[in-house]
Design a protein around this motif. Structure first.
Motif, PDB file in Angstrom:
ATOM      1  N   PRO A 580       0.817  -1.288  -0.094  1.00  0.00           N
ATOM      2  CA  PRO A 580       0.062  -0.182   0.093  1.00  0.00           C
ATOM      3  C   PRO A 580       0.836   1.273   0.128  1.00  0.00           C
ATOM      4  O   PRO A 580       0.552   2.163  -0.725  1.00  0.00           O
ATOM      5  N   ASN A 581       2.042   1.159   0.636  1.00  0.00           N
ATOM      6  CA  ASN A 581       2.772   2.526   0.773  1.00  0.00           C
ATOM      7  C   ASN A 581       3.531   2.812  -0.546  1.00  0.00           C
ATOM      8  O   ASN A 581       4.385   3.756  -0.839  1.00  0.00           O
ATOM      9  N   ARG A 582       3.310   2.054  -1.577  1.00  0.00           N
ATOM     10  CA  ARG A 582       4.066   2.098  -2.835  1.00  0.00           C
ATOM     11  C   ARG A 582       3.150   2.520  -3.818  1.00  0.00           C
ATOM     12  O   ARG A 582       3.552   2.703  -5.024  1.00  0.00           O
ATOM     13  N   LEU A 583       1.967   2.507  -3.591  1.00  0.00           N
ATOM     14  CA  LEU A 583       0.983   2.675  -4.727  1.00  0.00           C
ATOM     15  C   LEU A 583       1.153   3.954  -5.559  1.00  0.00           C
ATOM     16  O   LEU A 583       0.946   4.144  -6.728  1.00  0.00           O
ATOM     17  N   GLU A 584       1.667   5.025  -4.830  1.00  0.00           N
ATOM     18  CA  GLU A 584       1.783   6.270  -5.232  1.00  0.00           C
ATOM     19  C   GLU A 584       3.297   6.257  -6.029  1.00  0.00           C
ATOM     20  O   GLU A 584       3.609   6.741  -7.251  1.00  0.00           O
ATOM     21  N   THR A 585       4.257   5.721  -5.490  1.00  0.00           N
ATOM     22  CA  THR A 585       5.775   5.933  -5.789  1.00  0.00           C
ATOM     23  C   THR A 585       6.011   4.854  -7.204  1.00  0.00           C
ATOM     24  O   THR A 585       6.792   5.376  -8.009  1.00  0.00           O
ATOM     25  N   VAL A 586       5.110   4.085  -7.564  1.00  0.00           N
ATOM     26  CA  VAL A 586       5.154   3.236  -8.673  1.00  0.00           C
ATOM     27  C   VAL A 586       4.908   3.957  -9.983  1.00  0.00           C
ATOM     28  O   VAL A 586       5.541   3.610 -10.881  1.00  0.00           O
ATOM     29  N   PHE A 587       4.612   5.406  -9.797  1.00  0.00           N
ATOM     30  CA  PHE A 587       4.466   6.217 -10.960  1.00  0.00           C
ATOM     31  C   PHE A 587       5.841   7.215 -11.062  1.00  0.00           C
ATOM     32  O   PHE A 587       5.817   7.720 -12.018  1.00  0.00           O
ATOM     33  N   ASP A 588       6.731   6.677 -10.117  1.00  0.00           N
ATOM     34  CA  ASP A 588       8.017   7.632 -10.312  1.00  0.00           C
ATOM     35  C   ASP A 588       8.753   7.073 -11.476  1.00  0.00           C
ATOM     36  O   ASP A 588       8.715   5.875 -11.796  1.00  0.00           O
ATOM     37  N   ARG A 589       9.654   7.873 -11.968  1.00  0.00           N
ATOM     38  CA  ARG A 589      10.320   7.394 -13.175  1.00  0.00           C
ATOM     39  C   ARG A 589      11.472   6.501 -12.517  1.00  0.00           C
ATOM     40  O   ARG A 589      11.872   6.553 -11.456  1.00  0.00           O
ATOM     41  N   PHE A 590      11.631   5.385 -13.221  1.00  0.00           N
ATOM     42  CA  PHE A 590      12.678   4.233 -13.009  1.00  0.00           C
ATOM     43  C   PHE A 590      12.188   3.740 -11.632  1.00  0.00           C
ATOM     44  O   PHE A 590      13.159   2.648 -11.194  1.00  0.00           O
ATOM     45  N   TYR A 591      11.146   3.552 -11.016  1.00  0.00           N
ATOM     46  CA  TYR A 591      10.688   2.969  -9.890  1.00  0.00           C
ATOM     47  C   TYR A 591      10.497   1.429 -10.331  1.00  0.00           C
ATOM     48  O   TYR A 591       9.793   1.143 -11.150  1.00  0.00           O
TER      49      TYR A 591
END
Ligand code: ADP
Length: 662
Positions: A580-591
């Motif tokens: 759940p704490n990665r749901l937004e980060t996955v949209f970062d470049r190169f994540y």
């Protein structure tokens, strides 16, 4: 001994034809000296009565009174003691009165000779409340009369002798002798009433003119002092403001300094500053100075739309001062109501602006009924400070923008470093593989055809991986730099989904992938989008679903109207899921969940960043949902319905992420 009645008041009661005149202290000193010199220049022995407000003033003249006392036995000196002045009969009569006595506010000198008489009977006027240091001792002001008129001088002498009798009753005989000798053929107190309308005998016109010159000179001096003092005050305040601006870029601190200095310097009951635009309906009072116990406006909501004064000042960008709001016919009931509610008597509004851009307002309120109006110099001082505040606000804004820009630059720098590391790794790994394969093929002619094929396939797969990375990278940089031509058109979503699925299937040609099913609402409206880019988004999301879901898993595509203006598309899988704490980060470049350099699945880490850029351009939203590890994932995005879509797509929409709903 203390008597509260003023000698001047007493004299004016019996001589109503006199109009008290204003004298500066300098003039009184000159007149008193002239009167004393007149006595010293003659050889007669006149009656002299002199009142000094305090003993220290008498001390400055003591030597003259020694000489006057030698000339006449009827000299009376009155003063409020400070050290050793007391009732005493010496070379002249000393008469001590209490510091609270009305005489402590007065200045008298009466001289009654055989052939001449004159008197000076004055009372000190309290200094105006706005007076500053420039109200020096010589500028102290008195009101009263000065005359050569024997009749008037006799009245004054009578009143003063009767006073002395009250302070020093033991002098009754001497005082009675003075009255008989100098005042007998003029009047006595019982006759005062009947002589009330006797004509006023003003001093010689020549002498009078000299006194006027003296007064005018002093007045000019006072004006010059005031101008210097106001200039000095202005410079001091501006210096304080510039120092505050230099010391801090924090507008809060600068506004607080301004509000306090202005409120204090202009002796306002209340000074407020608030930042707003001319169109705001209301403002919150953020900075305030209070001088009295009137109500505070801090943190209160201040009306702007219905406030005619604010509207006038904000639109004309000119200051406005209203001396007395409640009586001013120019302003309506609403203003009077606000003034009444916040006890505002006088109201000064000065706009804060920078190059025609209105930024806020400085207001000064006077709430006391006895206040003096602010002068033009004072108003121009507030304007000067408001100018400085304007500069400070713009400077702070520019600094904040600069900080934002710095942050963006730092982020760009991080991305660049990431990019170098990742592309380096991403390119080097397949390149090494390709190199090894090609070297083996070149150096080992005896290699079996099967192994040769394996070598070629491996080199081809890695070449494809490199091509994809470079392609994604180019697409993202094109999207981010705004170099893409957007031509949204009405599209049938079902067709795009079909294209997206076939795109993925062809990519995984020959390998097993999870089952993909599409479930679209019946009568789905056309969507307004660029077909090629929409297929790109669908293909990337489906590609991810295939990568992170085992071949025996399931992928479901759903599409339904989210509102009258938007359609929502969902790509759900039952694969490895996302924390759940990665749901937004996955949209970062190169994540990539495994970490950039430990990748096991193929991919570039740029797919979702590209999807977000595209969806943003259509003013839609994209977000991820997942219950966590191994719970599957859902990627949702919205796009506008064709009829409701904006016809014009912004060419350069500000970068910034739309907030996902998840
Ligand atoms: P990549 O090329 O690595 O797929 P993306 O930007 O498309 O790059 O995705 C970023 C990361 O988001 C992936 O590496 C993965 O960790 C996570 N992710 C994307 N889609 C899914 C999915 N359907 N299930 C689980 N994780 C996903």
């Amino acid at each position: 001994m203390s008597i509260s009645t003023s000698v001047l008041t007493q004299l004016m009661q019996v001589l109503p034809n006199w109009r008290p005149q204003m004298f500066f202290k300098t003039s009184l000193v000159a007149l008193s000296h002239a009167m004393e010199d007149q006595v010293l220049a003659r050889s007669d022995a006149p009656l002299i009565i002199a009142t000094f407000q305090r003993e220290r003033f008498y001390r400055q003249e003591a030597h003259r009174y020694q000489r006057l006392g030698q000339q006449s036995d009827q000299v009376y000196v009155l003063a409020a003691p400070e050290t050793d002045f007391c009732n005493h009969s010496g070379i002249y009569e000393s008469v001590a009165f209490d510091a609270n006595d009305a005489l402590a506010q007065e200045w008298h000198l009466v001289v009654m000779g055989d052939r001449y008489a004159n008197c000076l009977i004055c009372r000190e006027r309290p200094a105006p409340p706005t007076s500053g240091d420039f109200e020096s001792d010589s500028n102290r002001r008195f009101e009263g009369i000065w005359t050569f008129d024997r009749h008037t001088s006799s009245h004054a002498a009578y009143i003063l002798l009767d006073r002395i009798l009250q302070y020093r009753p033991e002098l009754a005989d001497k005082i009675s002798e003075a009255k008989n000798r100098y005042l007998d053929n003029v009047c006595n107190l019982d006759q005062l009433e009947s002589s009330q309308l006797s004509p006023v005998n003003y001093p010689d016109p020549f002498v009078n003119r000299l006194v006027s010159y003296l007064q005018v000179g002093q007045y000019k001096l006072l004006k010059a002092y005031r101008a210097i003092a106001s200039q000095e005050q202005k410079e001091r305040l501006i210096h304080l403001m510039t120092t505050a601006i230099r010391r801090s870029l924090d507008p809060e601190e600068i506004l607080q300094v301004a509000v306090e200095q202005l409120g204090h310097g202009l002796e306002a009951c209340r000074c407020i500053i608030y930042c707003c635009s001319a169109q705001d309906a209301q403002a919150t009072i953020s900075h305030e100075f209070l001088n009295t116990d009137i109500g505070s406006l801090l943190a209160q909501t201040w009306p702007l739309t219905e406030n005619e004064l604010f509207q006038t000042v904000a639109h004309r960008l000119e200051s406005l001062f209203i001396r007395n709001v409640s009586n001013d016919p120019d302003w309506g009931a609403q203003i009077k109501e606000i003034a009444h509610q916040y006890s505002i008597g006088s109201w000064l509004l000065v706009p804060v602006f920078y190059q025609d851009r209105f930024l806020g307002m400085v207001e000064l309120h006077q709430c006391r009924p006895d206040h003096l109006p602010w002068t033009e110099e004072q108003i121009s001082l507030v304007e000067a400070i408001a100018n400085q505040v304007g500069v400070a606000l713009i400077q702070a804004e520019a600094y904040a923008n600069l900080e934002d820009l710095n942050e963006q630059l730092a982020a760009l720098d991080r991305t660049r470093s990431n990019l170098v590391a990742i592309t380096g790794h991403e390119l080097r790994t397949p390149l090494s593989t390709i190199q090894v394969c090609l070297e083996s093929l070149a150096t080992e002619p005896d290699m079996s055809p099967e192994l040769r094929q394996v070598m070629l396939n491996t080199a081809l797969a890695d070449a494809e991986r490199m091509r994809k990375l470079i392609q994604d990278f180019l697409i993202l940089s094109q999207l981010e730099s705004g170099r893409v031509d957007w031509n949204p058109e009405p599209l049938a979503l079902a067709e795009c989904i079909e294209l997206g699925i076939s795109n993925v299937r062809s990519r995984y040609h020959g390998s097993r992938i999870p089952k993909i099913t599409a479930k679209l609402s019946p009568r789905l409206p056309l969507v307004q989008a660029d077909g090629e880019w929409l297929v790109e988004v669908l293909a990337k999301l489906l590609d991810n679903a295939c990568k992170f879901t085992p071949p025996n898993g399931k992928i479901m595509i759903r599409a339904a109207a989210a509102s009258e203006q938007q359609v929502q598309i969902t790509i759900a899988d039952n694969g490895r899921g996302i924390e759940p704490n990665r749901l937004e980060t996955v949209f970062d470049r190169f994540y990539q969940e495994e970490g950039a350099l430990q990748r096991t699945t193929g991919g570039t880490g740029l797919g979702l960043a590209i999807c977000r850029q595209i969806i943003d351009r259509w003013h839609g939203q994209i977000w991820a949902e997942s219950l966590g590890k191994d719970q599957g994932s859902e990627f949702h995005f919205t796009i506008p319905v064709a009829s409701a879509a904006a016809t014009k797509v912004e060419e350069s929409r500000p970068k910034g992420r739309s907030r996902p709903k998840a």
